[in-house]
Write a protein that holds these residues in place. Structure first.
Motif, PDB file in Angstrom:
ATOM      1  N   LEU A 190       0.802  -1.090  -0.005  1.00 60.78           N
ATOM      2  CA  LEU A 190       0.183   0.080  -0.085  1.00 60.78           C
ATOM      3  C   LEU A 190       0.930   1.328  -0.055  1.00 60.78           C
ATOM      4  O   LEU A 190       0.514   2.166  -0.524  1.00 60.78           O
ATOM      5  N   ARG A 192       3.429   1.739  -1.300  1.00 60.56           N
ATOM      6  CA  ARG A 192       3.940   2.149  -2.979  1.00 60.56           C
ATOM      7  C   ARG A 192       2.848   2.515  -3.890  1.00 60.56           C
ATOM      8  O   ARG A 192       2.854   3.131  -4.811  1.00 60.56           O
ATOM      9  N   THR A 193       1.436   2.117  -3.546  1.00 64.17           N
ATOM     10  CA  THR A 193       0.427   2.311  -4.257  1.00 64.17           C
ATOM     11  C   THR A 193      -0.679   3.323  -3.558  1.00 64.17           C
ATOM     12  O   THR A 193      -1.186   4.122  -4.735  1.00 64.17           O
ATOM     13  N   ASP A 194      -0.965   3.194  -2.630  1.00 65.46           N
ATOM     14  CA  ASP A 194      -1.791   4.202  -1.989  1.00 65.46           C
ATOM     15  C   ASP A 194      -1.332   4.504  -0.579  1.00 65.46           C
ATOM     16  O   ASP A 194      -1.791   3.808   0.633  1.00 65.46           O
ATOM     17  N   ALA A 195      -1.042   6.024  -0.578  1.00 60.56           N
ATOM     18  CA  ALA A 195      -0.026   6.272   0.672  1.00 60.56           C
ATOM     19  C   ALA A 195      -1.186   6.596   1.883  1.00 60.56           C
ATOM     20  O   ALA A 195      -1.002   6.344   2.924  1.00 60.56           O
ATOM     21  N   GLN A 196      -2.278   7.124   1.553  1.00 61.86           N
ATOM     22  CA  GLN A 196      -3.471   7.334   2.428  1.00 61.86           C
ATOM     23  C   GLN A 196      -3.985   6.162   2.933  1.00 61.86           C
ATOM     24  O   GLN A 196      -4.240   6.292   4.006  1.00 61.86           O
ATOM     25  N   ALA A 197      -4.402   5.173   2.180  1.00 64.77           N
ATOM     26  CA  ALA A 197      -4.717   3.810   2.641  1.00 64.77           C
ATOM     27  C   ALA A 197      -3.776   3.184   3.647  1.00 64.77           C
ATOM     28  O   ALA A 197      -4.005   2.626   4.650  1.00 64.77           O
ATOM     29  N   ALA A 198      -2.383   3.512   3.199  1.00 59.96           N
ATOM     30  CA  ALA A 198      -1.191   2.744   4.192  1.00 59.96           C
ATOM     31  C   ALA A 198      -1.330   3.561   5.449  1.00 59.96           C
ATOM     32  O   ALA A 198      -1.001   2.986   6.483  1.00 59.96           O
ATOM     33  N   HIS A 199      -1.433   4.923   5.325  1.00 62.99           N
ATOM     34  CA  HIS A 199      -1.225   5.599   6.451  1.00 62.99           C
ATOM     35  C   HIS A 199      -2.715   5.246   7.608  1.00 62.99           C
ATOM     36  O   HIS A 199      -2.479   5.206   8.582  1.00 62.99           O
ATOM     37  N   ARG A 239      -9.413  -3.982   6.527  1.00 65.89           N
ATOM     38  CA  ARG A 239      -8.583  -3.006   5.390  1.00 65.89           C
ATOM     39  C   ARG A 239      -7.680  -3.974   4.583  1.00 65.89           C
ATOM     40  O   ARG A 239      -7.568  -3.423   3.549  1.00 65.89           O
TER      41      ARG A 239
END
Length: 360
Positions: A190, A192-199, A239
């Motif tokens: 995540l 690498r692809t979706d920083a907000q979702a990773a956060h 998630r």
């Protein structure tokens, strides 16, 4: 179970012992007088003047009872153990023999009618004193042996309980959240692809670890803390695999926040539901966490994790997590606690834990 009295306080001066000694003294006096009484009754030519009458029999019973009482009163004065106690016991027997030989000279209960001290009287009183003192000695040793056995039993029970607690702690320590590896791998993807979702997922992971780490060091926890741990755990999985594949529902009866439950018990059930119920299905499913009074068994608390996943399979209930939980429940509550699996409707599995509920 009350502790046993020390050696110098085991004295049979309870009222029941006094009555028993009086009854035994009367029976022994009767047994000693009976042969002479029978001879007088059956053989008229027998000289009955030397026989002891009723008054003498009562005196003999009082003499024997007094001998027992004196032995009971002097027994605590004996040395505690070893050679000194044996010598003390010999002195006690000899002293009581001489004391009651003098008293017998006044009562004229044993021996010749004039009360003179002879070998027969001395031998009889010595026999009485030895029987009484040795009987009390063996009674005391038996009481002390029983007290030692009870103390050893209490120690054995304490050690067994400590062993069960240590075994439960070891079993609990073996429950590792293996999903962390998958979570961290998914978090890396995540990032690498979706920083907000990773956060957001990192925040969920932090909340889970904050709830999980203290619980892994405790055997029991309030239900509110356990639910906090399960909510964080399931949120992480939701998630990770997607809310479209995992729906969550909670049915918690009010007023259960402070009820004490085995720590990570609901977490283990939730892990089992994710691993064996939801993950094998492409379409996923729903997990429902329930807690409340057991409607079928008053006095028990029922904790459940129900899923609409793959249902009962060959590996259902045989995993390490459930086996460990069963062992922990048995160590903590014995047969009062139970872990069982049931088919859910229309599909899936219900993992149920029933716990004793003190005070309900």
């Amino acid at each position: 179970m009350p502790p046993a009295p020390p050696a110098d306080r085991v004295a049979p001066l309870h009222w029941r012992a006094l009555l028993a000694a009086a009854a035994l003294s009367a029976a022994l006096a009767t047994a000693l007088l009976l042969p002479g009484a029978l001879r007088c009754a059956l053989w008229r030519e027998h000289d009955c003047r030397a026989s002891i009458g009723l008054k003498g029999g009562i005196g003999l019973a009082l003499l024997l009872w007094g001998l027992w009482l004196a032995a009971a009163l002097t027994q605590p004065l004996l040395p505690r153990a070893g050679v000194a106690r044996r010598w003390g016991l010999a002195v006690q027997i000899g002293g009581l023999t001489l004391l009651f030989a003098t008293l017998n000279g006044v009562l004229h209960t044993v021996g010749v009618p004039d009360g003179r001290l002879n070998a027969y009287t001395l031998q009889m009183l010595l026999t009485f004193a030895a029987c009484v003192c040795l009987g009390l000695e063996y009674r005391q040793r038996g009481s002390l042996g029983q007290a030692d056995a009870e103390r050893l039993q209490r120690n054995e029970q304490t050690l067994a309980r400590q062993l069960d607690e240590a075994r439960a702690a070891l079993l609990q320590a073996q429950v590792e959240p293996h999903f962390l590896f998958n979570t961290l791998a998914h978090l890396r993807r995540l990032a690498r692809t979706d920083a907000q979702a990773a956060h957001a997922m990192l925040a969920d992971l932090r909340r889970y670890l904050a709830a999980a780490l203290p619980e892994l060091r405790q055997a029991e926890t309030p239900l509110a803390r356990e639910l906090e741990l399960v909510v964080a755990f399931l949120a992480l999985h939701q998630r990770r695999i997607g809310p479209e594949r995992l729906a969550l529902r909670y049915e918690i009866a009010p007023g259960l926040e402070d009820v004490i439950v085995p720590s990570t018990c609901l977490l283990t059930l939730a892990e089992n539901a994710i691993k064996h119920g939801i993950s094998p299905q492409v379409e996923g499913g729903e997990i429902c966490v329930r807690a409340g009074p057991d409607p079928e068994a008053p006095g028990l608390l029922r904790l459940e994790v129900a899923d609409t996943g793959a249902g009962m399979g060959s590996s259902s209930g045989s995993g390490t997590g459930l086996a460990t939980l069963r062992a922990r429940l048995a160590a903590a509550h014995g047969a009062e606690a139970k872990l069982s699996l049931h088919l859910n409707q229309p599909r899936g599995l219900i993992a149920r834990v029933q716990l004793p509920w003190p005070g309900r």
